[in-house]
Design an enzyme around this catalytic site. Sequence first.
Site, PDB file in Angstrom:
ATOM      1  N   HIS A  72       3.810   8.425   3.086  1.00  0.00           N
ATOM      2  CA  HIS A  72       3.135   9.619   2.569  1.00  0.00           C
ATOM      3  C   HIS A  72       2.998  10.633   3.696  1.00  0.00           C
ATOM      4  O   HIS A  72       2.500  10.312   4.775  1.00  0.00           O
ATOM      5  CB  HIS A  72       1.748   9.270   2.034  1.00  0.00           C
ATOM      6  CG  HIS A  72       1.768   8.600   0.699  1.00  0.00           C
ATOM      7  ND1 HIS A  72       0.666   8.525  -0.110  1.00  0.00           N
ATOM      8  CD2 HIS A  72       2.764   7.970   0.024  1.00  0.00           C
ATOM      9  CE1 HIS A  72       0.973   7.881  -1.229  1.00  0.00           C
ATOM     10  NE2 HIS A  72       2.244   7.530  -1.151  1.00  0.00           N
ATOM     11  N   TYR A 201      -8.040  13.051  -3.541  1.00  0.00           N
ATOM     12  CA  TYR A 201      -9.470  12.874  -3.311  1.00  0.00           C
ATOM     13  C   TYR A 201     -10.197  13.998  -4.044  1.00  0.00           C
ATOM     14  O   TYR A 201      -9.958  15.174  -3.747  1.00  0.00           O
ATOM     15  CB  TYR A 201      -9.797  12.951  -1.816  1.00  0.00           C
ATOM     16  CG  TYR A 201      -9.277  11.796  -0.986  1.00  0.00           C
ATOM     17  CD1 TYR A 201     -10.115  10.742  -0.635  1.00  0.00           C
ATOM     18  CD2 TYR A 201      -7.950  11.766  -0.539  1.00  0.00           C
ATOM     19  CE1 TYR A 201      -9.651   9.692   0.144  1.00  0.00           C
ATOM     20  CE2 TYR A 201      -7.475  10.717   0.230  1.00  0.00           C
ATOM     21  CZ  TYR A 201      -8.337   9.684   0.567  1.00  0.00           C
ATOM     22  OH  TYR A 201      -7.876   8.646   1.333  1.00  0.00           O
ATOM     23  N   PRO A 293     -14.631   3.364   2.557  1.00  0.00           N
ATOM     24  CA  PRO A 293     -13.176   3.468   2.413  1.00  0.00           C
ATOM     25  C   PRO A 293     -12.659   4.894   2.251  1.00  0.00           C
ATOM     26  O   PRO A 293     -11.451   5.103   2.204  1.00  0.00           O
ATOM     27  CB  PRO A 293     -12.901   2.647   1.143  1.00  0.00           C
ATOM     28  CG  PRO A 293     -14.183   2.675   0.379  1.00  0.00           C
ATOM     29  CD  PRO A 293     -15.269   2.723   1.402  1.00  0.00           C
ATOM     30  N   LYS A 297      -9.912   3.836   6.820  1.00  0.00           N
ATOM     31  CA  LYS A 297      -9.924   3.404   8.209  1.00  0.00           C
ATOM     32  C   LYS A 297     -10.200   1.910   8.418  1.00  0.00           C
ATOM     33  O   LYS A 297     -10.034   1.421   9.542  1.00  0.00           O
ATOM     34  CB  LYS A 297     -10.983   4.197   8.989  1.00  0.00           C
ATOM     35  CG  LYS A 297     -10.652   5.665   9.137  1.00  0.00           C
ATOM     36  CD  LYS A 297      -9.372   5.858   9.893  1.00  0.00           C
ATOM     37  CE  LYS A 297      -8.854   7.270   9.802  1.00  0.00           C
ATOM     38  NZ  LYS A 297      -7.401   7.349   9.863  1.00  0.00           N
ATOM     39  N   TYR A 385      -6.822  11.579   9.899  1.00  0.00           N
ATOM     40  CA  TYR A 385      -6.330  10.764   8.777  1.00  0.00           C
ATOM     41  C   TYR A 385      -5.112   9.930   9.197  1.00  0.00           C
ATOM     42  O   TYR A 385      -5.026   8.741   8.844  1.00  0.00           O
ATOM     43  CB  TYR A 385      -5.962  11.661   7.602  1.00  0.00           C
ATOM     44  CG  TYR A 385      -5.833  10.906   6.295  1.00  0.00           C
ATOM     45  CD1 TYR A 385      -6.946  10.727   5.467  1.00  0.00           C
ATOM     46  CD2 TYR A 385      -4.620  10.382   5.877  1.00  0.00           C
ATOM     47  CE1 TYR A 385      -6.832  10.028   4.279  1.00  0.00           C
ATOM     48  CE2 TYR A 385      -4.503   9.680   4.698  1.00  0.00           C
ATOM     49  CZ  TYR A 385      -5.611   9.506   3.892  1.00  0.00           C
ATOM     50  OH  TYR A 385      -5.510   8.799   2.714  1.00  0.00           O
TER      51      TYR A 385
END
Length: 390
Positions: A72, A201, A293, A297, A385
């Site tokens: 991704h 998200y 979550p 991480k 990220y």
Amino acid sequence: MRTQVVIIGSGPSGLLLGQLLANEGIANIILERASRDHVLGRVRAGVLEQGTLDLIDEAGAGERMHAEGLPHEGISLAFDGRLHRIDLAALTGGKRVMVYGQTEVTHDLMDKREAAGLATIYEAGNVEPHDFSGEAPYVTYEKDGVGHRIDCDFITGCDGFHGVSRKSVPSTAIRTYERAYPFGWLGILAEVPPAGHELIYANHPRGFALCSMRSTHRSRYYVQCPLDDRIEDWSDDRFWDELRRRLPAEAAAGIVTGASFEKSIAPLRSFVAEPLRFGRLFLVGDAAHIVPPTGAKGLNLAASDVRYLYWGLREFYRENSSAGIDAYSSRALSRVWKAVRFSWWMTTMLHRFPDTDDFGQRIQEAELDYLVHSQMASAALAENYVGLPY
């Protein structure tokens, strides 16, 4: 029985550390209280940072991951009825993440360990580390009703939040920090194609939602819910309806519904124990820290700990130097706290808190709007990220 390193716990961190050490000729034995099938049955996260991918490759267990994992290069933030893509690769010089389930990572590392003939003792009862403050630590356990002892140079606790390793440390020698969040994640797994090719998200007045996946045909979805909700009150139809309400129309249109085969409610917490070294006992991964979550991480922090400890133990056995293991706790915790901060920030920015009023909701939306329209802010999110450097 004697070995150089006893590893308590056969999750991905224990298996990864064991394989890396074995590749260096450092003898180790893994003790696991559960059965092999139980370990492989655990459903966990699956977004891997580049550093984690590199470490799995170094262990020699990355072949299937590269063949079946989903690279991704971006994520989308959903708010105010729209999708906003964060181009991770463009903002970080080409770095990306990979979606590959933790269960699959565990399976690959187990297969690698078994093929190498390395010792893992499953269903080891009453595991207990001893004398780790001195020069001659050892671990006792029971198997089939018979007591056993393993003498060693070092003990590593990779046995999770509820494991024996951290509990064996005197309370006066350890300090813990914790933040419990006043909501949970209701998650389902379903054999349906994901809503999109990257994670979404979502911030919504009804609560947070996440669209994720494990493969091109298996989806993982979450919605924020009260901690006192009961699984039996959430039918599949109710879940799908609620998920779509929290997504922009274009994302909701991509939802393919189907029967769930796993459904659970997970509480969210931030937890850190300090230090991570106690004489010849080291804490690794969830034994030492837990993150929500939201920032993806958990597994990656465990891999980060493994990297620092592996470097230290390799230096000890190669060069007879304790510099690396002496620095393990401070190095690992520096990176841990940055990831804890990032996970906390993502959680507070995306979730509806009980005391979030209309003003608070608009503040969240303003922060998200700034985030997606400022290249510097977007780059900061992307850098965290994909994983901070070691």
